[in-house]
Motif scaffolding. Structure first.
Motif, PDB file in Angstrom:
ATOM      1  N   PRO A 227      -0.304 -14.856  41.456  1.00 44.74           N
ATOM      2  CA  PRO A 227       0.659 -15.029  42.550  1.00 44.74           C
ATOM      3  C   PRO A 227       1.916 -14.207  42.335  1.00 44.74           C
ATOM      4  CG  PRO A 227       0.710 -16.929  41.103  1.00 44.74           C
ATOM      5  CD  PRO A 227      -0.430 -16.071  40.640  1.00 44.74           C
ATOM      6  N   ASP A 228       2.511 -13.832  43.455  1.00 41.25           N
ATOM      7  CA  ASP A 228       3.780 -13.123  43.400  1.00 41.25           C
ATOM      8  C   ASP A 228       4.836 -14.073  42.839  1.00 41.25           C
ATOM      9  OD1 ASP A 228       5.537 -11.018  43.858  1.00 41.25           O
ATOM     10  OD2 ASP A 228       6.115 -11.801  45.822  1.00 41.25           O
TER      11      ASP A 228
ATOM     12  N   SER B 251      -3.659 -16.595  49.012  1.00 42.87           N
ATOM     13  CA  SER B 251      -2.992 -15.626  49.884  1.00 42.87           C
ATOM     14  C   SER B 251      -3.406 -15.838  51.338  1.00 42.87           C
ATOM     15  CB  SER B 251      -3.325 -14.198  49.441  1.00 42.87           C
ATOM     16  OG  SER B 251      -2.820 -13.934  48.143  1.00 42.87           O
TER      17      SER B 251
ATOM     18  N   ASN C 106       0.135 -18.806  48.357  1.00 44.26           N
ATOM     19  CA  ASN C 106       0.878 -17.734  47.684  1.00 44.26           C
ATOM     20  C   ASN C 106       2.260 -17.657  48.326  1.00 44.26           C
ATOM     21  OD1 ASN C 106       1.966 -15.326  46.735  1.00 44.26           O
ATOM     22  ND2 ASN C 106      -0.007 -14.273  46.719  1.00 44.26           N
TER      23      ASN C 106
ATOM     24  N   HIS D 196       2.120  -6.374  47.795  1.00 42.93           N
ATOM     25  CA  HIS D 196       1.156  -6.936  48.737  1.00 42.93           C
ATOM     26  C   HIS D 196       0.628  -5.861  49.690  1.00 42.93           C
ATOM     27  CE1 HIS D 196       2.224 -10.889  47.297  1.00 42.93           C
ATOM     28  NE2 HIS D 196       3.489 -10.638  47.548  1.00 42.93           N
TER      29      HIS D 196
END
Length: 456
Positions: free
Chosen positions: A429-430, A366, A174, A116
């Motif tokens: 997405p993480d 996010s 997110n 990020h």
């Protein structure tokens, strides 16, 4: 059965509300005081029966506790000779709250830093630039007592709380980014928070930066590290677990030695700052022991992890109630002003969190995450620091007002976004593993009263 109980509680709340109005009209304190308290707890218990407002159950419980504290402040002074607002008791409960919430984190949360490069700076700058400056500006243009001003600044300078992760989950944001910002803002807190409080609040009250650094370590890093140690033990190789077991045994012996007179013998000639630093070592030993005991309990009874968030919620209700009772008179004088300041401060964080992220080109999922991460602060840390300064009944009031307010606005925004799918491009997405998602859902069930299935 549970639904019937909730409906019965709403009926009792309705009757009590009528008694409250009659007693208030007649000027009979002995009638409307208890009726008001019963109404508050009746609504809190019964809110789950109303689907549209069920997500506000936890906030309703806090409001009910605050009503009880405002109505009967003397009842929350001491029980059985124990001072409920005592520094040791309050700090211990706040540490247990932090530990309980941090058990929903994992070591892998910190790996999100490299994923990020844009989202993380928005979250950290929001926490340690926008929110502190926003608090400073707001108290500069209002006429609050000096120590309550300090409390507003204190609240503006703390890290993110895990409630923001829950809101991100509800809002389909997110979640990986949200968890990463929470983790990193917590790591930065021991240096960032004391320096910012000194810079912005030093004109109000003398701030002992060194003491506050150790206070932040004790309130946040010690319990969070203990929780992460629990996470590590789960997958650690046998040799590493043996080392942790050995450290726990040594810690137990150290604590017994300290209780048996070692504390007085070792700290007798130390400076105040030396004693504060030494206390951190004492608490680290306790943290290792608690981590070992909790890991063993989870291994034996896995269901414990589902109930830890509820224990944390109870702790939060405790310190909000005690803070309100301790500062009742001041809160009645400036409560409306604090509510307005808290709302403006909260919304400022939301606006910067969302549009700051969008301005840097982050996708909407996010941006939703950074909205909650910036706008929702760690009220427990602010309360603990106010307790450490001996200003719980004044500097602690901002956190007691702002935290429940943030839960209300956060739940409203999260529910709004949950019903609106994200259009336009969305970054990948993480990843959040299943165990971590389940842990955060457990916090969500505790804070909103709605389980994962009900949100489908």
């Amino acid at each position: 059965m549970v639904l019937q109980l909730r409906r019965a509680a709403l009926a009792v709340a309705g009757i009590s509300a009528l008694v409250f109005l009659v007693g208030l009209a007649l000027g009979r304190d002995g009638l409307w005081h208890p009726a008001l308290v019963v109404t508050g707890f009746g609504v809190a218990l019964g809110l789950g029966a109303l689907a549209r407002v069920a997500s506000y159950q936890y906030t309703a419980w806090i409001v009910a506790c605050v009503i009880a504290a405002l109505t009967y402040p003397g009842g929350f002074d001491s029980w059985g000779g124990v001072q409920l607002a005592g520094g040791i008791l309050m700090t211990t409960i706040i540490q247990l709250v932090m530990f309980g919430m941090a058990t929903q984190m994992s070591i892998s949360d910190f790996a999100g830093v490299v994923r990020h490069p844009r989202g993380l700076p928005v979250g950290l700058l929001g926490h340690y630039l926008v929110m502190p400056l926003g608090a400073f500006i707001l108290v500069s243009i209002t006429d609050l007592p000096a120590e309550i001003e300090l409390g507003v600044i204190l609240y503006g300078c703390v890290s993110s709380g895990l409630a923001s992760n829950v809101m991100s989950m509800l809002a389909k944001a997110n979640l990986g980014l949200a968890v990463t910002i929470t983790a990193m803002s917590t790591i930065a807190a021991p240096l960032a928070t004391p320096l910012l409080v000194q810079l912005l609040g030093g004109r109000v009250v003398d701030v002992d930066v060194v003491k506050m650094v150790f206070d932040v370590i004790q309130i946040t890093l010690v319990p969070v590290t203990a929780a992460l140690l629990v996470d590590y033990i789960k997958t650690a190789p046998r040799r590493a677990r043996t080392i942790v077991h050995g450290a726990a045994v040594i810690s137990a012996g150290w604590l017994v030695f300290m209780v048996a007179g070692g504390w007085s013998a070792l700290t007798g000639n130390m400076s105040p700052h030396g004693v504060t630093a030494f206390k951190s070592l004492y608490q680290i030993a306790a943290a290792i022991l608690i981590a070992e005991a909790y890991a063993a309990a989870v291994n034996r009874w896995p269901v414990v992890t589902r109930y830890m968030p509820y224990a944390s919620m109870f702790g939060i209700m405790y310190y909000n109630t005690i803070t309100t009772a301790a500062g009742r008179d001041a809160l009645l004088d400036v409560g409306i002003t604090l509510l307005i300041i808290g709302l403006v401060h909260n919304l400022t964080g939301y606006v910067f969190g969302y549009w700051g992220a969008r301005g840097l080109g982050l996708d909407k999922a996010s941006a939703r995450a950074t909205t909650f991460e910036v706008g929702l602060q760690n009220g427990g840390m602010a309360t603990g620091l106010a307790t450490g300064m001996g200003l719980l009944g004044t500097a602690g009031l901002a956190a007691a007002v702002f935290s429940p307010l943030g839960n209300v606005t956060g739940s409203m925004l999260a529910n709004y976004w949950s019903r609106r799918p994200i259009d336009g491009p969305v970054d990948e997405p993480d990843p959040v593993d299943a165990d971590e998602a389940e842990r955060i859902e457990a916090v969500g069930a505790a804070t909103t009263g709605i389980d994962a299935e009900a949100r489908q």
